[in-house]
Design a protein around this motif. Structure first.
Motif, short mmCIF file in Angstrom:
data_model
loop_
_atom_site.label_atom_id
_atom_site.label_comp_id
_atom_site.label_asym_id
_atom_site.label_seq_id
_atom_site.Cartn_x
_atom_site.Cartn_y
_atom_site.Cartn_z
N ASN A 85 0.81 -1.23 0.05
CA ASN A 85 -0.06 -0.12 -0.03
C ASN A 85 0.83 1.28 -0.08
O ASN A 85 1.90 1.17 0.39
CB ASN A 85 -0.81 0.04 1.26
N SER A 86 0.22 2.39 -0.37
CA SER A 86 0.94 3.72 -0.42
C SER A 86 2.38 3.48 -1.00
O SER A 86 3.36 3.88 -0.70
CB SER A 86 1.20 4.03 0.91
N LEU A 87 2.07 3.05 -2.28
CA LEU A 87 3.49 2.70 -3.13
C LEU A 87 4.12 4.15 -3.58
O LEU A 87 3.50 5.01 -3.89
CB LEU A 87 3.08 1.82 -4.57
N LYS A 88 5.05 3.91 -3.55
CA LYS A 88 6.28 5.25 -3.77
C LYS A 88 6.97 4.76 -5.01
O LYS A 88 7.13 3.58 -5.42
CB LYS A 88 7.09 5.26 -2.67
N PRO A 89 7.57 5.88 -6.03
CA PRO A 89 8.34 5.74 -6.95
C PRO A 89 9.77 4.77 -6.82
O PRO A 89 10.12 3.74 -7.47
CB PRO A 89 8.82 6.95 -7.54
N GLU A 90 10.23 4.99 -5.45
CA GLU A 90 11.32 4.11 -5.03
C GLU A 90 11.03 2.78 -4.82
O GLU A 90 12.12 2.06 -4.72
CB GLU A 90 11.93 4.80 -3.81
N ASP A 91 9.61 2.12 -4.75
CA ASP A 91 9.25 0.85 -4.73
C ASP A 91 9.41 -0.04 -5.89
O ASP A 91 9.41 -1.04 -6.05
CB ASP A 91 8.04 0.57 -3.95
N THR A 92 9.58 0.94 -7.01
CA THR A 92 9.85 0.39 -8.37
C THR A 92 10.96 -0.79 -8.67
O THR A 92 12.07 -0.30 -8.13
CB THR A 92 9.96 1.47 -9.39
N ALA A 93 10.67 -1.93 -8.82
CA ALA A 93 11.78 -2.94 -9.00
C ALA A 93 11.16 -4.21 -9.43
O ALA A 93 10.14 -4.45 -9.33
CB ALA A 93 12.47 -3.24 -7.44
N MET A 94 11.99 -5.13 -9.54
CA MET A 94 11.67 -6.76 -9.97
C MET A 94 11.52 -7.50 -8.66
O MET A 94 12.36 -7.17 -7.72
CB MET A 94 12.42 -7.42 -10.85
#
Length: 130
Positions: A85-94
């Motif tokens: 939840n509350s995803l952030k751009p820095e959560d972008t990953a495989m």
């Protein structure tokens, strides 16, 4: 050998939510496992995000996701989920699911290190746009 298949990755906007699934096959019913989610962004090292013990269901999180991500499991379905939840751009990953036969102490103390695990899924991509 444990086989792991992840699903649920997608592209979302910041503030959105995703739920990743990991279906495991080949696990023994008689020994505990440490089930974990890792992530790896381009040019970065693989990072432990969350893990759970199949026996007692103890959970552990890296600081950057505490309060936003929740790991859970249903051992009858051999499935582990990662609710994000509350995803952030820095959560972008495989995002990768990993499994290793391990008691809760080994999972607690060493489960954030990818070197503990010999069983990995193929990964599912999560992209968060701002």
């Amino acid at each position: 050998q444990v086989q792991l298949v992840e699903s649920g990755g997608d592209s979302v906007q910041a503030g959105g939510s995703l739920r990743l699934s990991c279906v495991a096959s080949g696990r023994s019913s008689y020994i505990p496992y440490c089930m974990a989610w890792f992530r790896q962004a381009p040019g970065k090292e693989r990072e432990g995000v969350a893990r759970i013990t199949t026996g007692f269901g103890y959970t552990y999180y890296t600081d950057s996701v505490k309060g936003r991500f929740t790991i859970s499991q249903d051992n009858t379905k051999n499935t582990v989920w990662l609710q994000m939840n509350s995803l952030k751009p820095e959560d972008t990953a495989m995002y990768y699911c990993a499994a290793q036969a391990a008691n809760y102490m080994r999972c607690r103390d060493g489960g954030g290190d990818p070197r503990l695990y010999t069983n990995w899924g193929q990964g599912t991509q999560v992209t968060v746009s701002s």
